[in-house]
Design an enzyme around this catalytic site. Structure first.
Site, PDB file in Angstrom:
ATOM      1  N   GLU A  16      -4.827   3.689   6.290  1.00  0.00           N
ATOM      2  CA  GLU A  16      -4.701   3.473   4.852  1.00  0.00           C
ATOM      3  C   GLU A  16      -5.445   4.587   4.107  1.00  0.00           C
ATOM      4  O   GLU A  16      -5.057   5.001   3.016  1.00  0.00           O
ATOM      5  CB  GLU A  16      -5.299   2.100   4.489  1.00  0.00           C
ATOM      6  CG  GLU A  16      -5.155   1.739   3.035  1.00  0.00           C
ATOM      7  CD  GLU A  16      -5.660   0.340   2.708  1.00  0.00           C
ATOM      8  OE1 GLU A  16      -5.384  -0.611   3.471  1.00  0.00           O
ATOM      9  OE2 GLU A  16      -6.335   0.202   1.683  1.00  0.00           O
ATOM     10  N   ARG A  34       0.837  -1.221   0.000  1.00  0.00           N
ATOM     11  CA  ARG A  34       0.000   0.000   0.000  1.00  0.00           C
ATOM     12  C   ARG A  34       0.867   1.265   0.000  1.00  0.00           C
ATOM     13  O   ARG A  34       0.549   2.244   0.649  1.00  0.00           O
ATOM     14  CB  ARG A  34      -0.949   0.023   1.208  1.00  0.00           C
ATOM     15  CG  ARG A  34      -1.896  -1.131   1.281  1.00  0.00           C
ATOM     16  CD  ARG A  34      -2.907  -1.159   0.136  1.00  0.00           C
ATOM     17  NE  ARG A  34      -3.717  -2.368   0.239  1.00  0.00           N
ATOM     18  CZ  ARG A  34      -3.399  -3.525  -0.332  1.00  0.00           C
ATOM     19  NH1 ARG A  34      -2.328  -3.617  -1.104  1.00  0.00           N
ATOM     20  NH2 ARG A  34      -4.147  -4.577  -0.180  1.00  0.00           N
ATOM     21  N   SER A  61     -10.848  -0.825   3.844  1.00  0.00           N
ATOM     22  CA  SER A  61     -10.001  -0.953   5.037  1.00  0.00           C
ATOM     23  C   SER A  61      -9.514   0.417   5.484  1.00  0.00           C
ATOM     24  O   SER A  61      -8.900   1.139   4.693  1.00  0.00           O
ATOM     25  CB  SER A  61      -8.779  -1.822   4.743  1.00  0.00           C
ATOM     26  OG  SER A  61      -9.204  -3.067   4.260  1.00  0.00           O
TER      27      SER A  61
HETATM   28  C1  LIG Z   1     -15.614  -1.057  -0.339  1.00  0.00           C
HETATM   29  C2  LIG Z   1     -14.153  -0.753  -0.603  1.00  0.00           C
HETATM   30  C3  LIG Z   1     -13.269  -1.798  -0.777  1.00  0.00           C
HETATM   31  C4  LIG Z   1     -11.926  -1.533  -1.024  1.00  0.00           C
HETATM   32  N1  LIG Z   1     -11.070  -2.592  -1.206  1.00  0.00           N
HETATM   33  C5  LIG Z   1      -9.775  -2.368  -1.466  1.00  0.00           C
HETATM   34  C6  LIG Z   1      -8.882  -3.477  -1.693  1.00  0.00           C
HETATM   35  O1  LIG Z   1      -9.279  -4.644  -1.681  1.00  0.00           O
HETATM   36  N2  LIG Z   1      -7.570  -3.206  -1.928  1.00  0.00           N
HETATM   37  C7  LIG Z   1      -7.102  -1.923  -1.978  1.00  0.00           C
HETATM   38  O2  LIG Z   1      -5.903  -1.756  -2.198  1.00  0.00           O
HETATM   39  N3  LIG Z   1      -7.914  -0.855  -1.786  1.00  0.00           N
HETATM   40  C8  LIG Z   1      -9.239  -1.043  -1.537  1.00  0.00           C
HETATM   41  N4  LIG Z   1     -10.076   0.024  -1.332  1.00  0.00           N
HETATM   42  C9  LIG Z   1      -9.522   1.387  -1.354  1.00  0.00           C
HETATM   43  C10 LIG Z   1      -9.695   2.109  -2.718  1.00  0.00           C
HETATM   44  O3  LIG Z   1     -10.623   1.460  -3.520  1.00  0.00           O
HETATM   45  C11 LIG Z   1      -8.365   2.196  -3.472  1.00  0.00           C
HETATM   46  O4  LIG Z   1      -7.416   2.868  -2.694  1.00  0.00           O
HETATM   47  C12 LIG Z   1      -8.525   2.929  -4.806  1.00  0.00           C
HETATM   48  O5  LIG Z   1      -7.344   2.809  -5.562  1.00  0.00           O
HETATM   49  C13 LIG Z   1      -8.861   4.396  -4.641  1.00  0.00           C
HETATM   50  O6  LIG Z   1      -9.166   4.905  -5.931  1.00  0.00           O
HETATM   51  P1  LIG Z   1      -9.938   6.267  -6.098  1.00  0.00           P
HETATM   52  O7  LIG Z   1      -9.922   6.618  -7.545  1.00  0.00           O
HETATM   53  O8  LIG Z   1     -11.256   6.182  -5.457  1.00  0.00           O
HETATM   54  O9  LIG Z   1      -8.974   7.240  -5.307  1.00  0.00           O
HETATM   55  P2  LIG Z   1      -9.367   8.528  -4.428  1.00  0.00           P
HETATM   56  O10 LIG Z   1     -10.045   8.068  -3.186  1.00  0.00           O
HETATM   57  O11 LIG Z   1     -10.094   9.510  -5.274  1.00  0.00           O
HETATM   58  O12 LIG Z   1      -7.943   9.082  -4.101  1.00  0.00           O
HETATM   59  C14 LIG Z   1      -7.091   8.385  -3.222  1.00  0.00           C
HETATM   60  C15 LIG Z   1      -5.754   9.138  -3.120  1.00  0.00           C
HETATM   61  O13 LIG Z   1      -5.097   9.094  -4.372  1.00  0.00           O
HETATM   62  C16 LIG Z   1      -4.916  10.400  -4.910  1.00  0.00           C
HETATM   63  N5  LIG Z   1      -5.159  10.310  -6.349  1.00  0.00           N
HETATM   64  C17 LIG Z   1      -6.304   9.957  -6.962  1.00  0.00           C
HETATM   65  N6  LIG Z   1      -6.139   9.933  -8.285  1.00  0.00           N
HETATM   66  C18 LIG Z   1      -4.851  10.304  -8.522  1.00  0.00           C
HETATM   67  C19 LIG Z   1      -4.059  10.484  -9.706  1.00  0.00           C
HETATM   68  N7  LIG Z   1      -4.564  10.281 -10.920  1.00  0.00           N
HETATM   69  N8  LIG Z   1      -2.782  10.878  -9.555  1.00  0.00           N
HETATM   70  C20 LIG Z   1      -2.244  11.087  -8.329  1.00  0.00           C
HETATM   71  N9  LIG Z   1      -2.942  10.933  -7.186  1.00  0.00           N
HETATM   72  C21 LIG Z   1      -4.226  10.533  -7.280  1.00  0.00           C
HETATM   73  C22 LIG Z   1      -5.913  11.287  -4.194  1.00  0.00           C
HETATM   74  O14 LIG Z   1      -5.496  12.632  -4.147  1.00  0.00           O
HETATM   75  C23 LIG Z   1      -5.960  10.641  -2.828  1.00  0.00           C
HETATM   76  O15 LIG Z   1      -4.879  11.069  -2.041  1.00  0.00           O
HETATM   77  C24 LIG Z   1     -11.449  -0.198  -1.091  1.00  0.00           C
HETATM   78  C25 LIG Z   1     -12.348   0.861  -0.928  1.00  0.00           C
HETATM   79  C26 LIG Z   1     -13.692   0.589  -0.698  1.00  0.00           C
HETATM   80  C27 LIG Z   1     -14.658   1.726  -0.558  1.00  0.00           C
END
Ligand SMILES: Cc1cc2nc3c(=O)[nH]c(=O)nc-3n(C[C@H](O)[C@H](O)[C@H](O)COP(=O)(O)OP(=O)(O)OC[C@H]3O[C@@H](n4cnc5c(N)ncnc54)[C@H](O)[C@@H]3O)c2cc1C
Length: 337
Positions: free
Chosen positions: A333, A163, A237
């Protein structure tokens, strides 16, 4: 490109907290992203990038410009028996996984149904069921915020860990991922060693799984085990699984013989954060609309109108309890804004 003022961010994060963005813009191309950054710079405003908002907790209104990443597009090329897919940062991660599995390609199937965008995947090196995105990662295109220049980062430059990546640390607030390239395979090289996946395949009567079988198993497990953010606000998480030294683990087992654990290649020991939190009695805790999910101690939830500060308060109390009881530090996380 339209810049809106005073926009409610509730629909933009999976926690669903009401908080206002001072300004908000949706970008659909690299040029629009550059223009948005120049605009924020000219106004001397901070900027924040949001993909699917599935890993962010809002604790109040957000000053400056919130940039919603919607750079779309998919390209593919072949490399021997492999396929290289390049996707815009705004593409939905699960859609891309589904697309590759529908073509019969393997590599991403264990990470089905992780919410969020392609661009955020390298940020925290997402992973599930024994596979991390780093295992298929080839490179990503990254825009330097100060200059607008895009350069390509290979796997080594991204410094992926559990992570972790360079984007979370040295390049936080200075670099934006605009596209990512993954390598997937025509010949299946499946990871089915993870217990839940193996059990699900067995229950489905599958002896020689295809990428589709593993994908279906993962989707079924996740639907059963994880709260759907469209029903209960959450960000998956909330904490990382802590990794402790062998000595710290031995000290812990003096009082908790039954502690589940995974010995790492370097001798350190990974502990399931969910077990630590559950043992401290937090599973199912609720105060107002903020709480800990009844079946998943690692998932903090917004039952409706919880404020981010209430979720953060529970998180901090959990961290204090786990520290006091086990001497173990839980690291968040989720990104707190
Ligand atoms: C129900 C649920 C289950 C999940 N299961 C998992 C799992 O199994 N494994 C896992 O690893 N994660 C999991 N996650 C966490 C999440 O899905 C991941 O971290 C995902 O990659 C976040 O993507 P996002 O586009 O929503 O990012 P955001 O929430 O929009 O952003 C997250 C971070 O990344 C930054 N960011 C976003 N896009 C960019 C970009 N293009 N360039 C630079 N920085 C950027 C943002 O500024 C922020 O700091 C889960 C979340 C939920 C709600």
């Amino acid at each position: 490109m339209t810049i809106d003022r005073n926009v409610d961010l509730a629909p933009y994060t999976t926690f669903g907290m009401h908080a206002a963005a001072e300004y908000l813009v949706v970008v659909t191309s690299r040029d629009e992203l550059r223009q948005a950054l120049v605009w924020a710079h000219e106004q001397t405003l901070p900027w924040h990038i949001l993909g699917g908002g599935s890993n962010v907790l809002l604790t109040g209104d957000v000053s400056g410009l919130v940039i919603i990443m919607r750079l779309m597009g998919r390209e593919m090329s072949t490399d021997g028996d492999d396929i290289l897919i390049t996707c815009g940062a705004g593409e939905v991660w699960h859609d891309i996984v589904t697309w590759t599995v529908e073509q019969g390609w393997s590599g991403l199937e264990n990470m089905a149904l992780i919410p969020g965008t392609i661009g955020a995947a390298p940020m925290q090196n997402i992973g599930a069921y024994g596979v991390e995105q780093a295992s298929c990662f080839v490179s990503c295109d990254v825009m330097d915020v100060a200059t607008g220049i895009v350069t390509t980062f290979d796997r080594q430059a991204c410094a992926f860990g559990y992570r972790e990546s360079v984007f979370k640390h040295a390049l936080r607030d200075t670099a934006i991922i605009v596209s990512v390239t993954y390598r997937v395979h025509r010949s299946a090289n499946l990871v089915t060693s993870y217990r839940d996946v193996a059990d699900e395949l067995r229950a489905n009567g599958v002896d020689t799984p295809t990428p589709r079988d593993v994908y279906d198993a993962v989707v079924a497990i996740r639907r059963r085990k994880l709260p759907d953010p469209t029903e209960i606000g959450n960000a998956g998480s909330f904490f990382k699984n802590p990794v402790v030294s062998r000595e710290a683990f031995d000290a812990l087992t003096a009082t908790h013989l039954d502690a589940p654990h995974y010995v790492q290649a370097d001798g350190s020991v990974k502990l399931p954060a969910a077990w630590l939190i559950d043992t401290c009695g937090w599973k199912g805790y609720r105060s107002g609309d903020a709480g800990v999910h009844a079946r998943q101690a690692l998932v903090l939830v917004n039952y409706g109108s919880a404020r981010g500060a209430e979720i953060l308060d529970i998180a901090q109390r959990i961290q204090a309890d786990v520290r006091a009881r086990f001497g173990v530090e839980l690291e968040r996380e989720v990104n707190v804004w």
